[in-house]
Structure formats: structure tokens, C-alpha cells
Design an enzyme around this catalytic site. Sequence first.
Site, PDB file in Angstrom:
ATOM      1  N   ARG A 123      -7.770 -12.212  10.750  1.00 42.13           N
ATOM      2  CA  ARG A 123      -6.951 -11.543   9.731  1.00 42.13           C
ATOM      3  C   ARG A 123      -7.864 -10.919   8.700  1.00 42.13           C
ATOM      4  NH1 ARG A 123      -1.699 -12.250   8.760  1.00 42.13           N
ATOM      5  NH2 ARG A 123      -0.790 -11.518   6.798  1.00 42.13           N
ATOM      6  N   CYS A 132       0.845  -1.200   0.000  1.00 44.47           N
ATOM      7  CA  CYS A 132       0.000   0.000   0.000  1.00 44.47           C
ATOM      8  C   CYS A 132       0.880   1.250   0.000  1.00 44.47           C
ATOM      9  CB  CYS A 132      -0.891  -0.015   1.240  1.00 44.47           C
ATOM     10  SG  CYS A 132      -1.985   1.397   1.379  1.00 44.47           S
TER      11      CYS A 132
END
Length: 421
Positions: A253, A169
Site C-alpha cells: 500500500r 485528491c
Amino acid sequence: MELKEKISIEDINGESVRIRLVEAENYKKSAFTHYLHNNKNGVSRFYKKDAVSYVKDLLANKNPEERITNKVAEKALQYYLFNFKNNVPFPEPKNPKFKFIDLFAGIGGFRLALQNIGGKCVFTSEWDKYSKQTYEANFGEIPFGDITKDITKSFIPDNFDVLCAGFPCQAFSIAGKRGGFEDTRGTLFFDVAEIIKKRKPKAVFLENVKGLRSHDKGKTLETILNTLREDLGYFVPEPQIINARNFGVPQNRERIFIVGFRNDLGIEKFEYPKAINKKPILSDILEKEEVSVKYYLSDRYLNTLKNHKARHASKGNGFGYEIIPEHGTANAVVCGGMGRERNLLYDHKLTNFKPITNISSEVNREGIRKMTPREWARLQGFPDDFRQVVSDAQAYKQFGNSVAVPAIQAMAKQILKTLKK
């Protein structure tokens, strides 16, 4: 043009020529393994020239007195085809249903998931040398290197169905701009978008951290979606955050999944996978036998963790180590110390308390240990025959950075189902 010929003349006397020769050799080795894996599906033509060159170099090194021709190297290359898959733990399916490429491949979580549902990987790239070792040990194929380089992109074949990428990212500079393809330059997503623009796969499957949704006040995700929808011509439903715990592993997660379908396919609807009924718990993935004393915390380290947690608790913070009960769910495994410290557990099976590492105090007698790399692998949905060929430190990093295989597989099933419709 053969890779060695791509080295510029002005570099001849510099250190860079040695580095580039090494890189050229690495590319040829990757091309060689990709050729072997794709010799029956027509994709091998993208790799043949450098695969032949690699074999030619091998033969020349073994037989320095002989003149090795391309014809001899090609015959030798055919010999390799008979033997290369004999020791591959996770070969591709015998009758593949679709083709995909694996970018930012890590240790192959995407590949494992998509192979499980009939996919054939025709190209993979990963820059980390230790991850490449694990990838090769399990799939018999060496990933190409840095995907930001044009030479790496030049090996990507045409006519694959799905592009997979768990890209890092990064923020985009979109102030005063429209937030599209040009605004992603200098980021790793730009390289993904560039490949999509040139190869035009039927579907795109992207995975990223949950925080992508709020990253840079939402501008990062907005730019990605605008690029896919407006500039590249894909139908992209609203991204969804998926928790791996809902797909068979005892780990919280959460990751954001982005999927896109080429507009000319006429797809206007996509259903994300639904959670399965099975509710796994930590004990499902724990070692049944005694593990090495090296995974148990020393008294001194444990006291440090306790004091650290107490200091934060006094300030009203919830930071610090955590011991997960056997009937509980693990926190997300991540690379770095806190990934292990927030996933400690009680295990009283230890009988040998003699340290085998250079710790400065006694092993704790409370039975507190960190999880083993194999237990982390199970938390991510990797089977027990998945080979760990690197140090524990690297293995923790690799599994922490990986995708959760069952969640990826559930999503890939939906993509394939949608493409079939």
C-alpha cells in the site's frame, strides 16, 4: 450563539428547517462528546455551550413536565464526566504529549496512530454516517460533519500542535495562475488550507494516494506545495511515497506523505521514517479458525472471474482476480469489488458448505475465499479489539478507505521527534 438560533427566519416554513434542526442536533451531540473528552485540557470551552444545550434537550425529553434550566443541565453534564470513558476501547493517553486534530477522519486510523505515541485528539470531523458510527464505537466521540461548512470549522479549537488530514485528491484550476491558495478554491484541500491559515498549527501531516504526484500532470501537487510553502508559511520537504509493507503489515500500500512545519519554528530538515526489518507475510494476519461459508466464492462467481481474467490475458492484459499465497503480500485493499477479488486466498478449513446467502450455485470446493473484514483490519494495522459495528459491506469500504496505522504512526513519530528538536 446557540445552534438553534442560527437557523434563518426565511426557512421557517420549508423542508430545510427540519433538515437544519436535525443537523443542529447532530452538531450538539458531537460538541457534547468533544466536551467530555476535553474537560481537563482547557479545550472544553469551545464545546461547552452546545454540550449544555444537548443535555438540556435530553433532560427536557425525559421530564417534559419540568422546567430545565441551564444550571440544571450543567450539573447533569458534570455527572456524565464520571461515566463516559468506562466503555471506550481506545481512550486518549493519561498524560498527553501533544494535541492534534483529525480531518477526513474515516474510522480513526490517524487518531489511533497518534494516540499510540502520546497524542490527544481535540477535534475530529467526518461526513460519512457509517464511519461516524465506527469512530464513536471505538473512541467514544462523535465526529463533527462536513468540514467544508463554516459551522463545522467554527468548533475547531486554537493551540493544537498537529493537523492531520487524509483528504481526497482533486484537480485545481490553475491555468494562467500562480498555483497557490486562491487556486485551490472549490476543492477539499482549500478547506484544509483555510484551517491551517487561521489556526497555524506547528505541524501539518497530509496523506494521499500515490497518484497525487502525477495527478493533472503534477499541477495538483505543485499547487498544494506552493500553498503550504509560499502562502501559509511552512517548511515542507519533498513529499515521499511510503509503502505500508515496510512498516509491519503484509500489504503493498503506497501512499504519498506530505509534512510541513511552521516557519517560525526554525526547522529546516526532516527525516522520513526508515523501513523496519520485519518482513510480514499474509499468514500473519489470517484467521486461525474456520470462517463462515459466506466468505467462500460460489462456483458460478468463481467461473465468471476465471473467464474475465482469461479474456484479458488473451489481449495481453494482467487484469483480473488474484489468489495471494500465505507466504505472500496482499495487494492494496480498496473499497469496491476488485479490492476483494485481487486479494483472494486458499483456505481448506471449511466443513459446512451449506450457503447462508442467496447465491445461485454451489460453494466452490477449491477452498477459495475472500478475506474477512477482520483480516482487512489487520492488513491496515488495526488491533483485534477494534470494534466492527457496521455491515460487512460497510466494513470493507471503511478499512479499504482507511490509512495503514503502522505507517502513519512511524511518520508521526518522526514529526514529534522533529518538533522536540
